[in-house]
Scaffold this active site. Structure first.
Site, PDB file in Angstrom:
ATOM      1  N   SER A  59       0.871  -1.179   0.000  1.00 45.00           N
ATOM      2  CA  SER A  59       0.000   0.000   0.000  1.00 45.00           C
ATOM      3  C   SER A  59       0.903   1.221   0.000  1.00 45.00           C
ATOM      4  O   SER A  59       2.092   1.112   0.353  1.00 45.00           O
ATOM      5  CB  SER A  59      -0.853  -0.025   1.287  1.00 45.00           C
ATOM      6  OG  SER A  59      -1.410   1.245   1.548  1.00 45.00           O
ATOM      7  N   TYR A  93      -2.018  -0.227  10.769  1.00 45.76           N
ATOM      8  CA  TYR A  93      -1.979  -0.616   9.350  1.00 45.76           C
ATOM      9  C   TYR A  93      -0.646  -0.200   8.724  1.00 45.76           C
ATOM     10  O   TYR A  93      -0.009  -0.977   8.010  1.00 45.76           O
ATOM     11  CB  TYR A  93      -3.147   0.038   8.618  1.00 45.76           C
ATOM     12  CG  TYR A  93      -3.262  -0.334   7.151  1.00 45.76           C
ATOM     13  CD1 TYR A  93      -3.735  -1.596   6.768  1.00 45.76           C
ATOM     14  CD2 TYR A  93      -2.931   0.573   6.141  1.00 45.76           C
ATOM     15  CE1 TYR A  93      -3.881  -1.927   5.421  1.00 45.76           C
ATOM     16  CE2 TYR A  93      -3.071   0.244   4.795  1.00 45.76           C
ATOM     17  CZ  TYR A  93      -3.542  -1.009   4.445  1.00 45.76           C
ATOM     18  OH  TYR A  93      -3.687  -1.335   3.102  1.00 45.76           O
TER      19      TYR A  93
HETATM   20  N1  LIG Z   1      -8.813  -0.446  -0.703  1.00 45.45           N
HETATM   21  C1  LIG Z   1      -7.768   0.370  -0.639  1.00 45.45           C
HETATM   22  O1  LIG Z   1      -7.908   1.616  -0.616  1.00 45.45           O
HETATM   23  C2  LIG Z   1      -6.361  -0.200  -0.603  1.00 45.45           C
HETATM   24  C3  LIG Z   1      -5.283   0.672  -0.780  1.00 45.45           C
HETATM   25  C4  LIG Z   1      -3.996   0.165  -0.767  1.00 45.45           C
HETATM   26  C5  LIG Z   1      -3.782  -1.196  -0.584  1.00 45.45           C
HETATM   27  N2  LIG Z   1      -4.839  -2.032  -0.402  1.00 45.45           N
HETATM   28  C6  LIG Z   1      -4.556  -3.460  -0.208  1.00 45.45           C
HETATM   29  O2  LIG Z   1      -5.195  -4.196  -1.229  1.00 45.45           O
HETATM   30  C7  LIG Z   1      -5.368  -5.549  -0.774  1.00 45.45           C
HETATM   31  C8  LIG Z   1      -6.762  -6.025  -1.116  1.00 45.45           C
HETATM   32  O3  LIG Z   1      -7.699  -5.262  -0.371  1.00 45.45           O
HETATM   33  P1  LIG Z   1      -9.060  -4.703  -1.019  1.00 45.45           P
HETATM   34  O4  LIG Z   1      -9.041  -3.237  -0.813  1.00 45.45           O
HETATM   35  O5  LIG Z   1      -9.266  -5.281  -2.356  1.00 45.45           O
HETATM   36  O6  LIG Z   1     -10.117  -5.266   0.062  1.00 45.45           O
HETATM   37  P2  LIG Z   1     -11.197  -6.439  -0.029  1.00 45.45           P
HETATM   38  O7  LIG Z   1     -11.697  -6.619   1.354  1.00 45.45           O
HETATM   39  O8  LIG Z   1     -12.182  -6.162  -1.108  1.00 45.45           O
HETATM   40  O9  LIG Z   1     -10.335  -7.714  -0.442  1.00 45.45           O
HETATM   41  C9  LIG Z   1      -9.640  -8.485   0.523  1.00 45.45           C
HETATM   42  C10 LIG Z   1     -10.144  -9.915   0.469  1.00 45.45           C
HETATM   43  O10 LIG Z   1      -9.420 -10.665   1.455  1.00 45.45           O
HETATM   44  C11 LIG Z   1     -10.344 -11.516   2.156  1.00 45.45           C
HETATM   45  N3  LIG Z   1      -9.806 -11.792   3.493  1.00 45.45           N
HETATM   46  C12 LIG Z   1      -9.756 -10.930   4.543  1.00 45.45           C
HETATM   47  N4  LIG Z   1      -9.212 -11.535   5.610  1.00 45.45           N
HETATM   48  C13 LIG Z   1      -8.894 -12.794   5.227  1.00 45.45           C
HETATM   49  C14 LIG Z   1      -8.295 -13.899   5.890  1.00 45.45           C
HETATM   50  N5  LIG Z   1      -7.944 -13.827   7.198  1.00 45.45           N
HETATM   51  N6  LIG Z   1      -8.089 -15.045   5.189  1.00 45.45           N
HETATM   52  C15 LIG Z   1      -8.470 -15.145   3.893  1.00 45.45           C
HETATM   53  N7  LIG Z   1      -9.052 -14.125   3.205  1.00 45.45           N
HETATM   54  C16 LIG Z   1      -9.253 -12.965   3.868  1.00 45.45           C
HETATM   55  C17 LIG Z   1     -11.636 -10.729   2.186  1.00 45.45           C
HETATM   56  O11 LIG Z   1     -12.769 -11.562   2.394  1.00 45.45           O
HETATM   57  C18 LIG Z   1     -11.638 -10.043   0.830  1.00 45.45           C
HETATM   58  O12 LIG Z   1     -12.283 -10.822  -0.158  1.00 45.45           O
HETATM   59  C19 LIG Z   1      -5.012  -5.540   0.709  1.00 45.45           C
HETATM   60  O13 LIG Z   1      -3.692  -6.023   0.876  1.00 45.45           O
HETATM   61  C20 LIG Z   1      -5.069  -4.056   1.075  1.00 45.45           C
HETATM   62  O14 LIG Z   1      -4.247  -3.753   2.186  1.00 45.45           O
HETATM   63  C21 LIG Z   1      -6.129  -1.572  -0.419  1.00 45.45           C
END
Ligand SMILES: NC(=O)c1ccc[n+]([C@@H]2O[C@H](COP(=O)([O-])OP(=O)(O)OC[C@H]3O[C@@H](n4cnc5c(N)ncnc54)[C@H](O)[C@@H]3O)[C@@H](O)[C@H]2O)c1
Length: 289
Positions: free
Chosen positions: A149, A162
């Site tokens: 991130s 985080y």
């Molecule tokens: N959304 C943002 O603004 C953002 C920004 C920068 C980085 N990220 C990163 O992107 C990645 C994906 O996140 P996203 O934003 O798509 O969120 P999201 O919640 O849509 O996707 C994450 C997925 O991981 C699954 N999950 C959560 N905990 C779990 C566990 N213990 N075991 C197995 N599966 C699990 C959830 O059910 C979900 O489907 C993460 O690493 C997040 O830190 C997100």
């Protein structure tokens, strides 16, 4: 097998991805299947896994489990190995956020539990997957990609829990890239914000709703020099680059900041003359879109 398996930048690749059920992970599944890969997904939500199977059919194999459990990683990887004879790429992506909870707002009574929950998923979960996937990747000469991130390299993308967990991810990438070279490349993509289903720790009562779903697109857009609020699909290109044996061949140990120009944002505003020129260019681009 999907028609896409015979062609594309990742033709024939077998990919193991965590958290593929929504948001960025789901966009990675969509693009990787279109590029000819088969994607095995470890996802905690059985309902999201059903959705993946409905949409991508033979392009995916789903496993319902928790990234905090090494046997869940092992079972998924063994099943992929049995089905395809190899695994080429491990993408550690499942994570939770802290809802920007600042140090002074963190309730002391919940601090230990919130720390454990976030680090167990965002750091231990990534490491356990790497431990389980390393033998197969050493055999195939494959690679790992960690979703980090902007919070992995700068302040303000979350609160201290985080931000520290994503900074820890940088340490994992560098150390594993060093340890596993020359056979396995290890890299990260560090995206900026996007509206997804991203949750927070139950310990802070942030597990029950999508925290980024309410993000104000205008405010988000204004934060980035590239002047748009990205969707998960916008961040997937770097994963294809890093996963590809040919395109990504020279890359290991890098944190690819896919940040809409955030790291190029300056301290001062651009001069008045330049601002007027840029504003008129923006308007012209806006008219064309
Ligand atoms: N959304 C943002 O603004 C953002 C920004 C920068 C980085 N990220 C990163 O992107 C990645 C994906 O996140 P996203 O934003 O798509 O969120 P999201 O919640 O849509 O996707 C994450 C997925 O991981 C699954 N999950 C959560 N905990 C779990 C566990 N213990 N075991 C197995 N599966 C699990 C959830 O059910 C979900 O489907 C993460 O690493 C997040 O830190 C997100």
């Amino acid at each position: 097998m999907s028609a896409g398996l015979s062609a594309g930048r990742l033709a024939g690749s077998v990919v193991y991805l965590t958290g593929g059920g929504s948001g960025l992970g789901r966009s990675i599944v969509k693009r990787f299947v279109a590029e000819g890969a088969h994607v095995g997904v470890l996802e905690i939500s059985a309902a999201k896994n059903r959705g993946l199977r409905d949409e991508f059919a033979h392009g995916v194999t789903t496993f319902t489990g928790d990234v905090r459990d090494i046997s869940a990683h092992r079972e998924a990887l063994h099943a992929l190995g049995r089905q395809f004879g190899k695994v080429d790429v491990y993408i550690a992506n499942a994570a939770i956020w802290d809802g920007n909870t600042a140090l002074l707002d963190l309730p002391e009574a919940q601090l230990d539990a919130a720390f454990e929950e976030i680090f167990a998923i965002n750091v231990r979960g990534y490491l356990l997957g790497a431990k389980a996937a390393a033998p197969a990747l050493l055999e195939s000469g494959g690679n790992m990609i960690f979703t980090l991130s902007t919070a992995a390299v700068r302040a303000g993308g979350g609160g201290p829990l985080y931000t520290a967990s994503k900074h820890a991810g940088v340490g994992l990438v560098r150390q594993l890239a060093f340890e596993l070279a020359p056979r396995v490349r290890v890299n990260a993509v560090a995206p900026a914000g996007m509206a997804t289903d991203l949750r927070g720790p139950h310990a802070l009562e942030l597990g029950g709703r999508a925290l980024m779903a309410d993000a104000d697109p205008e405010r988000m857009r204004a934060a980035y020099p590239l002047d748009f609020f990205a969707t998960p699909d916008d961040y997937v290109g770097p994963y294809v680059l890093l996963a590809s044996r040919t395109e990504g061949r020279s890359l290991t140990g890098i944190i690819l900041e896919s940040d809409l120009g955030l790291s190029a944002r300056g301290i001062r505003a651009v001069s008045g003359e330049a601002q007027r020129t840029l504003a008129s260019q923006r308007a012209a681009v806006g008219q064309r879109l």
